[in-house]
Write a protein that holds these residues in place. Sequence first.
Motif, PDB file in Angstrom:
ATOM      1  N   SER A  12       0.821  -1.207   0.000  1.00  0.00           N
ATOM      2  CA  SER A  12       0.000   0.000   0.000  1.00  0.00           C
ATOM      3  C   SER A  12       0.856   1.259   0.000  1.00  0.00           C
ATOM      4  O   SER A  12       1.948   1.299   0.563  1.00  0.00           O
ATOM      5  N   THR A  13       0.338   2.293  -0.626  1.00  0.00           N
ATOM      6  CA  THR A  13       1.009   3.600  -0.613  1.00  0.00           C
ATOM      7  C   THR A  13       0.787   4.323   0.711  1.00  0.00           C
ATOM      8  O   THR A  13       1.304   5.418   0.911  1.00  0.00           O
ATOM      9  N   THR A  14       0.021   3.717   1.631  1.00  0.00           N
ATOM     10  CA  THR A  14      -0.197   4.347   2.939  1.00  0.00           C
ATOM     11  C   THR A  14       1.039   4.248   3.838  1.00  0.00           C
ATOM     12  O   THR A  14       1.073   4.865   4.904  1.00  0.00           O
ATOM     13  N   GLN A  15       2.048   3.492   3.405  1.00  0.00           N
ATOM     14  CA  GLN A  15       3.255   3.350   4.229  1.00  0.00           C
ATOM     15  C   GLN A  15       3.877   4.709   4.545  1.00  0.00           C
ATOM     16  O   GLN A  15       4.303   4.966   5.670  1.00  0.00           O
ATOM     17  N   GLY A  16       3.957   5.568   3.535  1.00  0.00           N
ATOM     18  CA  GLY A  16       4.530   6.900   3.750  1.00  0.00           C
ATOM     19  C   GLY A  16       3.726   7.698   4.755  1.00  0.00           C
ATOM     20  O   GLY A  16       4.284   8.366   5.638  1.00  0.00           O
ATOM     21  N   LEU A  17       2.394   7.644   4.635  1.00  0.00           N
ATOM     22  CA  LEU A  17       1.509   8.361   5.553  1.00  0.00           C
ATOM     23  C   LEU A  17       1.657   7.838   6.974  1.00  0.00           C
ATOM     24  O   LEU A  17       1.703   8.613   7.938  1.00  0.00           O
ATOM     25  N   ILE A  18       1.743   6.514   7.115  1.00  0.00           N
ATOM     26  CA  ILE A  18       1.898   5.902   8.442  1.00  0.00           C
ATOM     27  C   ILE A  18       3.202   6.358   9.085  1.00  0.00           C
ATOM     28  O   ILE A  18       3.242   6.748  10.255  1.00  0.00           O
ATOM     29  N   THR A  19       4.278   6.335   8.299  1.00  0.00           N
ATOM     30  CA  THR A  19       5.590   6.755   8.823  1.00  0.00           C
ATOM     31  C   THR A  19       5.565   8.222   9.223  1.00  0.00           C
ATOM     32  O   THR A  19       6.113   8.612  10.264  1.00  0.00           O
ATOM     33  N   PHE A  20       4.931   9.048   8.389  1.00  0.00           N
ATOM     34  CA  PHE A  20       4.816  10.482   8.683  1.00  0.00           C
ATOM     35  C   PHE A  20       4.063  10.711  10.000  1.00  0.00           C
ATOM     36  O   PHE A  20       4.519  11.458  10.873  1.00  0.00           O
ATOM     37  N   ARG A  21       2.933  10.039  10.156  1.00  0.00           N
ATOM     38  CA  ARG A  21       2.134  10.249  11.366  1.00  0.00           C
ATOM     39  C   ARG A  21       2.836   9.707  12.608  1.00  0.00           C
ATOM     40  O   ARG A  21       2.705  10.271  13.699  1.00  0.00           O
ATOM     41  N   LYS A  22       3.594   8.633  12.457  1.00  0.00           N
ATOM     42  CA  LYS A  22       4.401   8.152  13.581  1.00  0.00           C
ATOM     43  C   LYS A  22       5.420   9.218  13.990  1.00  0.00           C
ATOM     44  O   LYS A  22       5.664   9.441  15.172  1.00  0.00           O
ATOM     45  N   GLY A  23       5.996   9.871  12.981  1.00  0.00           N
ATOM     46  CA  GLY A  23       6.947  10.947  13.262  1.00  0.00           C
ATOM     47  C   GLY A  23       6.306  12.066  14.057  1.00  0.00           C
ATOM     48  O   GLY A  23       6.905  12.599  15.005  1.00  0.00           O
ATOM     49  N   VAL A  24       5.070  12.415  13.702  1.00  0.00           N
ATOM     50  CA  VAL A  24       4.337  13.469  14.421  1.00  0.00           C
ATOM     51  C   VAL A  24       4.109  13.061  15.877  1.00  0.00           C
ATOM     52  O   VAL A  24       4.273  13.866  16.801  1.00  0.00           O
ATOM     53  N   VAL A  25       3.736  11.790  16.081  1.00  0.00           N
ATOM     54  CA  VAL A  25       3.507  11.303  17.448  1.00  0.00           C
ATOM     55  C   VAL A  25       4.808  11.354  18.248  1.00  0.00           C
ATOM     56  O   VAL A  25       4.824  11.779  19.402  1.00  0.00           O
ATOM     57  N   TYR A  26       5.910  10.934  17.621  1.00  0.00           N
ATOM     58  CA  TYR A  26       7.202  10.957  18.310  1.00  0.00           C
ATOM     59  C   TYR A  26       7.600  12.384  18.692  1.00  0.00           C
ATOM     60  O   TYR A  26       8.220  12.606  19.732  1.00  0.00           O
ATOM     61  N   VAL A  27       7.261  13.364  17.842  1.00  0.00           N
ATOM     62  CA  VAL A  27       7.546  14.767  18.177  1.00  0.00           C
ATOM     63  C   VAL A  27       6.817  15.153  19.456  1.00  0.00           C
ATOM     64  O   VAL A  27       7.410  15.696  20.401  1.00  0.00           O
ATOM     65  N   ASP A  28       5.508  14.869  19.511  1.00  0.00           N
ATOM     66  CA  ASP A  28       4.714  15.233  20.686  1.00  0.00           C
ATOM     67  C   ASP A  28       5.094  14.405  21.913  1.00  0.00           C
ATOM     68  O   ASP A  28       4.953  14.863  23.053  1.00  0.00           O
ATOM     69  N   LYS A  29       5.583  13.194  21.661  1.00  0.00           N
ATOM     70  CA  LYS A  29       5.985  12.319  22.759  1.00  0.00           C
ATOM     71  C   LYS A  29       7.333  12.735  23.336  1.00  0.00           C
ATOM     72  O   LYS A  29       7.687  12.355  24.443  1.00  0.00           O
ATOM     73  N   GLY A  30       8.085  13.528  22.556  1.00  0.00           N
ATOM     74  CA  GLY A  30       9.389  13.987  23.024  1.00  0.00           C
ATOM     75  C   GLY A  30      10.537  13.094  22.626  1.00  0.00           C
ATOM     76  O   GLY A  30      11.669  13.301  23.046  1.00  0.00           O
TER      77      GLY A  30
END
Length: 671
Positions: free
Chosen positions: A158-176
């Motif tokens: 699926s092409t959603t892999q990029g979106l999943i990785t991006f959103r994980k990055g956003v969570v990691y930012v907020d998680k510190g």
Amino acid sequence: MKVKLLLPLLLVSISIFAQEENALQKKKQLETAIQKVQGAKRLKLLDSLATYIYDDTNLECDSILRATITYAIKLDSVNVATKQASNLIDYIAHVSRDFKEGKQIIATMSPLLKKVSSPKLLDHYYINIANMYYYAGDFDASINAYDKASSYATQYKSTTQGLITFRKGVVYVDKGEFGKASLALTEAISFFQKEKDTLKWIDAKGSMSILYSKSGFYKESKKEREEQIELAKTFKSYSNIGVIYFNMAADDNKAGLQTERIANLKLALKSNETSQHKTFFEPIFKSALAVAYAENDSIALAEKIVKALEANSEKYTTNYNEAFYLEAKKSLLFSKKEYKEAIVYGDAYLKLKQKGKQFEEIQLAEKFLFEVYEQIGNNEKALYHFKNYSHIKDSIGNIQKTRVLAYYQTLYETEKRDLTIENQEANIALLDSKNKIQNQWMFFGGSGLLVLFGFVTVTRSRNFAKKEQKNQEKFTQDIINAQEEERTRVALELHDSVGQQLMMLTRKSKNSNDTSMETLAKDTLQNVRTISQGLHPVVLEQFGFTAGINDLINTIDANTELFFTTEIENIDTYLSNQKALHLYRIQQELLNNIIKHAEATSVTIDIRKIKSTIEVTVEDNGKGFDYQQQIKFSKSLGMKSLVERSKIINAKLKINSILKKGTITQLTFPI
């Protein structure tokens, strides 16, 4: 002129009203049809109605989604149940925010998921779960759900892999977890570039800029945002360019660039005029500009904006916009020296921010109240808010420094991991090349007519193998040099920031008469200094190799049971700074290996100049090891770094180890 402006708005209103009328009619038709059938036909119509309302209308969809899920479970139609559960969870995440209901749906669906036949359904289902957990503030659950989505996305490419990785990055930012965030966002940006998905590429760069800003890397943040703006301008349909300017203004304020701050807020408002999200962002941008004007002695301009906000109070000063308005109002009142009213709005702003646990905003709210009370001479209240402000500031500062160190550590560990993988791949490639050469010699040796051709082919293969080996050596040496730079940077961060904070803590604990706290603070400070010294040996840099290696030996001697015998000549004049550093690291690695693995009781170190060479010998009486096996099959970078550092300083490395008798390491290099 007014008629011309009103006409398009009237046409838009009529169009929206007509769409809603059509949607209601279709909804009623489907509901009527549903009442007349049962079983599979009823479920099919329910599924159609739920999908239509969710995808194609602005009507409330939660009740029909619930009804469809319940009926699908009743008929054991798990695919339909999963699809509509995914839609309902998405609705909860973005509209109702009833996270308790969302968790109940997840619990209900959990035992049914093993029957779902479509990886695509499960991919989207877990993405929506991850989004919901993110909005609920449960970052660990969000990351876990994104990982599950990724595993299903892999199954059908699926092409959603990029979106999943991006959103994980956003969570990691907020998680510190800034290191993981950086890696995830970099990977996502690369994916979006490859897929030419410019919109997501711009959004990912925006998250990267926020990551840099939170880490205090304002130059890097500015660079990312400038690139983001250029991309957004090129891709004209991007509608959130105003947000980029708004975030740039926030960084300008932190950096004390007030002229740039005001200019970027004006650009945010100008860009927002053509945005499809204009209504949402307009009060935010206007309030921020009013604050900037008030804080920079432009009271008339600030007052004009605040009055405009208050003229349409329901739209601009309530609900989500209340905090932005309160900030603008309190800043204006303070600049006008109306301190008593400023306190009222300052208190209201602080209470609002405390509900959301927004610590940076709480810190600034406490500072504001301290400054107001100080102006009116209420020292007791001023001191109270100053203490609150200082406590939060120190906490945020320590958290940021810890996150920055974690950021570098993650990148460093990833670098080590990648180097290990590269080494393994290179070893396999070289082994294949050698086997290829042997096979070629055997084949061509038995065929006299093809001797010449065989000779040429073998020579090429050998040259290729040598070239590959040289490239691998260069790569490894570059990585070693990069690691030294990274070590220096982390060591300085430890010394300049964490070390200073711990020194202050040590002094405070001493004054508190708490002996255990004082001891803990001193021990922690000493540990940080030891780590910093290991990463970047100051003695080596200031006094040369001979002093540095003696200091290293003395430190180990004081902290272990090893007995040292040393004969070390002063060879500083024969070593460049680079050679001195690599020779020091070689000695450090050898001694660390002895401490960790050798089980030795004594170590002899001999360093001397003999004619035009330097000879270094390190001997221990430990248990020994199989050097050839270690260098071939060990995954540790330690032994490989010894070999590569020796090559960098043009030294011959010889290790003679005998099991149960000890190890002798000899290093010889010209001067």
